[in-house]
Design a protein around this motif. Structure first.
Motif, PDB file in Angstrom:
ATOM      1  N   ALA A  11       0.806  -1.230   0.000  1.00 54.92           N
ATOM      2  CA  ALA A  11       0.000   0.000   0.000  1.00 54.92           C
ATOM      3  C   ALA A  11       0.832   1.269   0.000  1.00 54.92           C
ATOM      4  CB  ALA A  11      -0.928   0.009   1.212  1.00 54.92           C
ATOM      5  N   GLY A  12       2.129   1.176   0.331  1.00 57.05           N
ATOM      6  CA  GLY A  12       2.977   2.352   0.359  1.00 57.05           C
ATOM      7  C   GLY A  12       2.846   3.161   1.642  1.00 57.05           C
ATOM      8  N   THR A  13       3.660   4.205   1.750  1.00 55.67           N
ATOM      9  CA  THR A  13       3.634   5.111   2.900  1.00 55.67           C
ATOM     10  C   THR A  13       3.708   6.541   2.378  1.00 55.67           C
ATOM     11  OG1 THR A  13       6.045   5.254   3.164  1.00 55.67           O
ATOM     12  CG2 THR A  13       4.926   3.398   4.240  1.00 55.67           C
ATOM     13  N   GLY A  14       3.809   7.476   3.286  1.00 56.21           N
ATOM     14  CA  GLY A  14       3.940   8.867   2.887  1.00 56.21           C
ATOM     15  C   GLY A  14       5.262   9.174   2.215  1.00 56.21           C
ATOM     16  N   THR A  15       6.238   8.264   2.331  1.00 59.13           N
ATOM     17  CA  THR A  15       7.549   8.491   1.736  1.00 59.13           C
ATOM     18  C   THR A  15       7.944   7.438   0.699  1.00 59.13           C
ATOM     19  OG1 THR A  15       8.656   7.249   3.507  1.00 59.13           O
ATOM     20  CG2 THR A  15       8.370   9.617   3.836  1.00 59.13           C
ATOM     21  N   THR A  16       7.179   6.351   0.597  1.00 58.64           N
ATOM     22  CA  THR A  16       7.521   5.251  -0.308  1.00 58.64           C
ATOM     23  C   THR A  16       6.304   4.894  -1.162  1.00 58.64           C
ATOM     24  OG1 THR A  16       9.067   4.394   1.334  1.00 58.64           O
ATOM     25  CG2 THR A  16       8.445   2.913  -0.451  1.00 58.64           C
ATOM     26  N   ALA A  17       6.528   4.697  -2.458  1.00 62.25           N
ATOM     27  CA  ALA A  17       5.429   4.472  -3.393  1.00 62.25           C
ATOM     28  C   ALA A  17       4.784   3.110  -3.212  1.00 62.25           C
ATOM     29  CB  ALA A  17       5.943   4.606  -4.822  1.00 62.25           C
ATOM     30  N   ALA A  18       3.469   3.058  -3.429  1.00 63.92           N
ATOM     31  CA  ALA A  18       2.729   1.797  -3.443  1.00 63.92           C
ATOM     32  C   ALA A  18       3.093   1.016  -4.703  1.00 63.92           C
ATOM     33  CB  ALA A  18       1.232   2.076  -3.418  1.00 63.92           C
ATOM     34  N   LEU A  19       2.899  -0.327  -4.628  1.00 63.34           N
ATOM     35  CA  LEU A  19       3.257  -1.157  -5.780  1.00 63.34           C
ATOM     36  C   LEU A  19       2.580  -2.515  -5.673  1.00 63.34           C
ATOM     37  CD1 LEU A  19       5.042  -1.302  -8.345  1.00 63.34           C
ATOM     38  CD2 LEU A  19       6.813  -2.336  -6.920  1.00 63.34           C
ATOM     39  N   LYS A  20       2.207  -3.048  -6.830  1.00 66.74           N
ATOM     40  CA  LYS A  20       1.715  -4.417  -6.932  1.00 66.74           C
ATOM     41  C   LYS A  20       2.661  -5.182  -7.840  1.00 66.74           C
ATOM     42  CE  LYS A  20      -3.196  -3.336  -6.259  1.00 66.74           C
ATOM     43  NZ  LYS A  20      -2.993  -1.941  -5.873  1.00 66.74           N
ATOM     44  N   SER A  21       3.067  -6.374  -7.432  1.00 68.99           N
ATOM     45  CA  SER A  21       3.969  -7.160  -8.262  1.00 68.99           C
ATOM     46  C   SER A  21       3.203  -7.782  -9.424  1.00 68.99           C
ATOM     47  CB  SER A  21       4.631  -8.263  -7.432  1.00 68.99           C
ATOM     48  OG  SER A  21       3.681  -9.268  -7.109  1.00 68.99           O
ATOM     49  N   ALA A  22       3.935  -8.299 -10.392  1.00 67.08           N
ATOM     50  CA  ALA A  22       3.315  -9.074 -11.458  1.00 67.08           C
ATOM     51  C   ALA A  22       2.803 -10.387 -10.875  1.00 67.08           C
ATOM     52  CB  ALA A  22       4.327  -9.356 -12.561  1.00 67.08           C
ATOM     53  N   GLY A  23       1.730 -10.921 -11.433  1.00 70.20           N
ATOM     54  CA  GLY A  23       1.182 -12.182 -10.948  1.00 70.20           C
ATOM     55  C   GLY A  23       2.000 -13.380 -11.415  1.00 70.20           C
ATOM     56  N   ASP A  24       2.108 -14.395 -10.554  1.00 69.46           N
ATOM     57  CA  ASP A  24       2.810 -15.643 -10.878  1.00 69.46           C
ATOM     58  C   ASP A  24       1.771 -16.771 -10.931  1.00 69.46           C
ATOM     59  OD1 ASP A  24       4.761 -17.483 -11.410  1.00 69.46           O
ATOM     60  OD2 ASP A  24       5.407 -17.704  -9.329  1.00 69.46           O
TER      61      ASP A  24
END
Length: 253
Positions: free
Chosen positions: A235-248
């Motif tokens: 979900a990320g934080t106020g200083t680090t970007a949110a991200l979803k990995s590629a599906g396996d």
């Protein structure tokens, strides 16, 4: 038009190259220039990794009864005590009518200097200075905009194929950009969701949430029920970007 970056380390021991452009003293309340809209990076967080090939745009729409003069000064600024970092420059203004113009500054990072320090991730001030053709000036901090460290996220699910009802293990790693070292490092103690999307489906559902270990590694065990894709979601934080990995994809037989 390229903007220069300037700054100093928090200790003040090292001054980086560049010139400081002093903020003008005019305030919004003292002018007839009206700021209608300000957009930084299209409304999205500015996310910087470890390369210096990043770019973004600051766009300001303003009006005055005499029209907006081409030029001005736009700035994205982090400042705390004697420490500061700035992306700034002179925008190009395009008239939409006799009274209203949109002024845009395209910022492209310098190869050698334009990554800030880790401690500077978070909200930065957006400073706008624009002049009207009859001499009015708007010069003020208009608002703030988030500048975040880029994250990376991997997923590996197995064994595959796997018999229905057997256990599969999903691993991965969460890391984020270190602006001080120009490298990525594991991000510890972060809650990351394990998500599943069945084959033929379009929606991922969170199955469980785990915390990254001291090296940023992730691990969870689940029972295999059907063919589908597994991924991690941060979900990320106020200083680090949110991200979803590629599906396996895991084939369940």
């Amino acid at each position: 038009m390229r903007s220069a970056s300037v700054g100093a380390v928090l200790t003040g021991a090292l001054a980086l190259c560049g010139s400081v452009l002093a903020a003008p003293s005019a305030h919004a309340a003292e002018t007839d220039v009206v700021i209608k809209k300000v957009s930084v990076n299209g409304g999205k967080s500015i996310v910087l990794g470890t390369s210096r090939t990043e770019s973004f745009t600051i766009s300001v729409t303003a009006s005055d009864d005499s029209g907006i003069k081409n030029g001005g000064f736009l700035q994205l600024l982090w400042e705390k005590g004697d420490a500061f970092w700035s992306f700034h420059g002179t925008p190009k203004c395009t008239a939409a009518s006799a009274t209203t113009s949109t002024c845009k500054l395209s910022v492209k990072l310098d190869r050698d200097l334009d990554l800030p320090r880790n401690t500077m991730a978070g909200l930065w001030d957006v400073y706008v200075q624009l002049d009207s053709k009859d001499g009015d000036r708007y010069g003020d901090v208009y608002g703030t905009h988030p500048v975040k460290r880029r994250s990376t996220l991997s997923t590996d699910a197995g064994p595959e194929p796997v018999a229905k009802g057997k256990t599969i293990t999903v691993t991965g790693k969460l890391a984020r950009a270190n602006w001080d070292t120009y490298k990525y490092a594991g991000f510890a103690s972060q809650s990351v969701g394990l998500q599943f999307r069945p084959k033929g489906g379009s929606t991922y559902t969170t199955v469980k949430t785990v915390k990254s270990d001291a090296a940023g590694k992730l691990k969870a065990s689940v029972k295999a029920t059907s063919d589908g894709y597994w991924r991690w979601s941060y979900a990320g934080t106020g200083t680090t970007a949110a991200l979803k990995s590629a599906g396996d994809f895991v084939d369940v037989r």
